[in-house]
Design a protein around this motif. Structure first.
Motif, PDB file in Angstrom:
ATOM      1  N   GLU A   1     -29.694 -38.932 -13.548  1.00 18.38           N
ATOM      2  CA  GLU A   1     -28.616 -40.024 -13.512  1.00 18.38           C
ATOM      3  C   GLU A   1     -28.138 -40.138 -12.147  1.00 18.38           C
ATOM      4  N   GLU A   2     -28.417 -39.423 -11.238  1.00 22.34           N
ATOM      5  CA  GLU A   2     -27.728 -39.457  -9.787  1.00 22.34           C
ATOM      6  C   GLU A   2     -28.807 -40.610  -9.005  1.00 22.34           C
ATOM      7  N   ALA A   3     -30.271 -40.461  -9.491  1.00 23.42           N
ATOM      8  CA  ALA A   3     -30.965 -41.226  -8.957  1.00 23.42           C
ATOM      9  C   ALA A   3     -30.815 -42.669  -9.514  1.00 23.42           C
ATOM     10  N   ARG A   4     -30.616 -42.883 -10.721  1.00 23.14           N
ATOM     11  CA  ARG A   4     -30.360 -44.210 -11.196  1.00 23.14           C
ATOM     12  C   ARG A   4     -28.941 -44.641 -10.374  1.00 23.14           C
ATOM     13  N   ASP A   5     -27.980 -43.948 -10.297  1.00 21.09           N
ATOM     14  CA  ASP A   5     -26.943 -44.455  -9.604  1.00 21.09           C
ATOM     15  C   ASP A   5     -27.175 -44.894  -8.063  1.00 21.09           C
ATOM     16  N   PHE A   6     -27.848 -44.087  -7.325  1.00 19.81           N
ATOM     17  CA  PHE A   6     -28.273 -44.457  -6.114  1.00 19.81           C
ATOM     18  C   PHE A   6     -29.120 -45.929  -6.040  1.00 19.81           C
ATOM     19  N   VAL A   7     -29.979 -46.011  -7.030  1.00 25.56           N
ATOM     20  CA  VAL A   7     -30.819 -47.175  -6.618  1.00 25.56           C
ATOM     21  C   VAL A   7     -29.960 -48.383  -7.338  1.00 25.56           C
ATOM     22  N   SER A   8     -29.045 -48.456  -7.932  1.00 27.85           N
ATOM     23  CA  SER A   8     -27.946 -49.371  -8.640  1.00 27.85           C
ATOM     24  C   SER A   8     -27.221 -49.954  -7.442  1.00 27.85           C
ATOM     25  N   ARG A   9     -27.266 -48.974  -6.373  1.00 31.55           N
ATOM     26  CA  ARG A   9     -26.257 -49.642  -5.620  1.00 31.55           C
ATOM     27  C   ARG A   9     -27.386 -50.579  -4.311  1.00 31.55           C
ATOM     28  N   TYR A  10     -28.322 -50.620  -4.455  1.00 33.90           N
ATOM     29  CA  TYR A  10     -29.469 -51.151  -3.153  1.00 33.90           C
ATOM     30  C   TYR A  10     -29.327 -52.595  -3.123  1.00 33.90           C
ATOM     31  N   ALA A  11     -29.410 -53.333  -4.315  1.00 36.77           N
ATOM     32  CA  ALA A  11     -29.527 -54.616  -4.120  1.00 36.77           C
ATOM     33  C   ALA A  11     -28.292 -55.292  -3.376  1.00 36.77           C
ATOM     34  N   LYS A  12     -26.854 -54.736  -3.607  1.00 41.37           N
ATOM     35  CA  LYS A  12     -25.698 -55.209  -3.028  1.00 41.37           C
ATOM     36  C   LYS A  12     -25.512 -54.649  -1.538  1.00 41.37           C
ATOM     37  N   HIS A  13     -25.785 -53.311  -1.308  1.00 46.47           N
ATOM     38  CA  HIS A  13     -25.582 -52.685  -0.075  1.00 46.47           C
ATOM     39  C   HIS A  13     -27.077 -52.072   0.332  1.00 46.47           C
ATOM     40  N   PRO A  14     -27.682 -52.851   1.288  1.00 52.14           N
ATOM     41  CA  PRO A  14     -28.958 -52.458   1.951  1.00 52.14           C
ATOM     42  C   PRO A  14     -28.952 -51.026   2.164  1.00 52.14           C
ATOM     43  N   PRO A  15     -29.866 -50.107   1.686  1.00 54.33           N
ATOM     44  CA  PRO A  15     -29.993 -48.735   2.196  1.00 54.33           C
ATOM     45  C   PRO A  15     -30.953 -48.799   3.630  1.00 54.33           C
ATOM     46  N   ALA A  16     -30.498 -47.478   4.383  1.00 51.64           N
ATOM     47  CA  ALA A  16     -31.364 -47.380   5.553  1.00 51.64           C
ATOM     48  C   ALA A  16     -31.840 -45.936   5.738  1.00 51.64           C
ATOM     49  N   THR A  17     -32.972 -45.615   5.896  1.00 51.56           N
ATOM     50  CA  THR A  17     -33.476 -44.498   6.268  1.00 51.56           C
ATOM     51  C   THR A  17     -33.315 -43.872   7.523  1.00 51.56           C
ATOM     52  N   VAL A  18     -33.075 -42.621   7.710  1.00 53.07           N
ATOM     53  CA  VAL A  18     -32.796 -41.948   8.868  1.00 53.07           C
ATOM     54  C   VAL A  18     -33.519 -40.738   8.947  1.00 53.07           C
ATOM     55  N   GLY A  19     -34.668 -40.563   9.887  1.00 50.99           N
ATOM     56  CA  GLY A  19     -35.609 -39.558   9.838  1.00 50.99           C
ATOM     57  C   GLY A  19     -35.811 -39.046  11.129  1.00 50.99           C
ATOM     58  N   SER A  20     -35.710 -37.816  11.055  1.00 45.96           N
ATOM     59  CA  SER A  20     -36.104 -36.867  12.309  1.00 45.96           C
ATOM     60  C   SER A  20     -37.559 -36.423  12.571  1.00 45.96           C
ATOM     61  N   CYS A  21     -37.813 -36.045  13.631  1.00 44.23           N
ATOM     62  CA  CYS A  21     -39.051 -35.533  13.804  1.00 44.23           C
ATOM     63  C   CYS A  21     -39.089 -34.592  15.084  1.00 44.23           C
ATOM     64  N   VAL A  22     -39.576 -33.144  14.901  1.00 41.73           N
ATOM     65  CA  VAL A  22     -39.124 -32.291  15.953  1.00 41.73           C
ATOM     66  C   VAL A  22     -40.567 -31.868  16.212  1.00 41.73           C
ATOM     67  N   LEU A  23     -41.022 -31.572  17.284  1.00 47.93           N
ATOM     68  CA  LEU A  23     -42.224 -30.842  17.655  1.00 47.93           C
ATOM     69  C   LEU A  23     -42.089 -29.560  18.642  1.00 47.93           C
ATOM     70  N   THR A  24     -42.796 -28.791  18.561  1.00 50.64           N
ATOM     71  CA  THR A  24     -42.460 -27.503  19.242  1.00 50.64           C
ATOM     72  C   THR A  24     -44.031 -26.851  19.604  1.00 50.64           C
ATOM     73  N   HIS A  25     -44.170 -26.541  21.010  1.00 48.79           N
ATOM     74  CA  HIS A  25     -45.408 -26.079  21.322  1.00 48.79           C
ATOM     75  C   HIS A  25     -45.178 -24.607  21.350  1.00 48.79           C
ATOM     76  N   LEU A  26     -46.417 -23.760  20.718  1.00 49.82           N
ATOM     77  CA  LEU A  26     -46.568 -22.386  20.824  1.00 49.82           C
ATOM     78  C   LEU A  26     -47.559 -22.218  21.715  1.00 49.82           C
ATOM     79  N   PRO A  27     -47.559 -21.187  22.743  1.00 46.98           N
ATOM     80  CA  PRO A  27     -46.327 -20.090  22.504  1.00 46.98           C
ATOM     81  C   PRO A  27     -45.281 -20.497  23.511  1.00 46.98           C
ATOM     82  N   SER A  28     -45.481 -21.726  24.226  1.00 41.71           N
ATOM     83  CA  SER A  28     -44.262 -21.825  25.329  1.00 41.71           C
ATOM     84  C   SER A  28     -42.908 -22.061  24.769  1.00 41.71           C
TER      85      SER A  28
END
Length: 305
Positions: A193-220
């Motif tokens: 039901e929540e997924a349906r609610d999310f998608v029902s908004r998208y035609a009227k209000h353009p969604p945006a994705t915000v994604g992070s990427c984190v890189l760590t070197h080991l062992p430093s």
């Protein structure tokens, strides 16, 4: 003819998702090389005419497939981004996301999946945190937990014995993504039901994705991170039963931030345009990964002087 039994909507005799992981450029290359493509699957054997090869960044993942050598060689990347900047391989991928694995494969990045989940809901403040800050908080928390598990020796059975150079040197990648819509942060839906609610908004209000990427070197322990965003503009034709159709096809909607499965043809046909890149929408920006690999390499060189 299109068929609802096929996730790509074009191969009417394949059951589901037999051809996986080919990028748009790879599919275009195949269309030039082959007048017909023979696909062998555990589910079916079929001839796919060149004219109906589906030019999508992914045709999903649950079907098992074996493709003729000419297809496999055409789909291989021309370089190794880790080797290009002098970093060890394989990369340790701290994510269970299928699309992140697919994107790394398209980039030619060798990876080894190593996941140690955390309780994401208990981190950050969804009502106050800016989306870029939230996804960085979550991405770094995943990294901290995974690195601590590695250092404590709790990942020995799941780790590669050594990297390609025979040493115990690693680059670890984690990330997180949320969808924003009309000023609200949307994470993975907790119900259909929540997924349906999310998608029902998208035609009227353009969604945006915000994604992070984190890189760590080991062992430093040297770390770099960044955020990428993309905005999806939908046509007013988004059907009310889109989620139901995707669920009927056994698609993993509940594991997609905002219930947003942009790579699926049933969703794609209702997209007007994307401000940004499709790989960013799918959970991992290729441009951001390459930028961060370069930054990490430079930091390592500086630390060794």
């Amino acid at each position: 003819l299109p068929s609802s039994s096929c996730c790509c909507g074009y191969w009417h005799v394949c059951k589901r998702r037999m051809l996986s992981g080919l990028s748009l450029s790879h599919c275009f290359t195949l269309s030039l090389l082959l007048s017909t493509t023979i696909i062998l699957s555990t589910r079916a054997f079929t001839l796919v005419p060149r004219a109906i090869i589906h030019t999508s960044s992914t045709c999903h993942y649950k079907g098992r497939f074996i493709v003729r050598n000419i297809i496999m060689s055409a789909s291989q990347p021309s370089s190794d981004p880790l080797a290009d900047v002098g970093l060890p391989a394989p990369l340790l991928l701290g994510s269970a996301s299928y699309t992140r694995k697919l994107i790394l494969k398209e980039m030619g990045v060798k990876y080894h999946k190593l996941v140690r989940p955390i309780d994401e809901k208990g981190l950050g403040d969804r009502s106050k945190d800016a989306p870029p800050d939230l996804v960085l908080t979550l991405g770094k928390a995943k990294m901290d937990h995974l690195v601590n598990e590695i250092k404590a020796g709790n990942c020995k059975d799941d780790m590669p014995k050594a990297n390609d150079d025979g040493t115990q040197e690693w680059v670890v990648l984690t990330g997180d993504q949320v969808v924003t819509c009309n000023g609200q942060i949307l994470e993975k839906p907790e119900s259909i039901e929540e997924a349906r609610d999310f998608v029902s908004r998208y035609a009227k209000h353009p969604p945006a994705t915000v994604g992070s990427c984190v890189l760590t070197h080991l062992p430093s322990g040297i770390q770099v991170s960044g955020v990428d965003t993309a905005t999806i503009h939908f046509k007013p034709t988004v059907p009310a039963d889109l989620i139901d159709k995707l669920i009927e096809l056994d698609e993993p909607i509940m594991s997609c931030a905002g219930g947003l499965m942009i790579e699926h043809p049933l969703t794609r046909e209702h997209v007007e345009n994307i401000d940004g890149t499709e790989d960013s929408v799918m959970g991992l920006s290729k441009d951001l990964v390459l930028k961060l690999l370069g930054e990490l390499s430079e930091k390592l060189k500086g630390a060794s002087k």
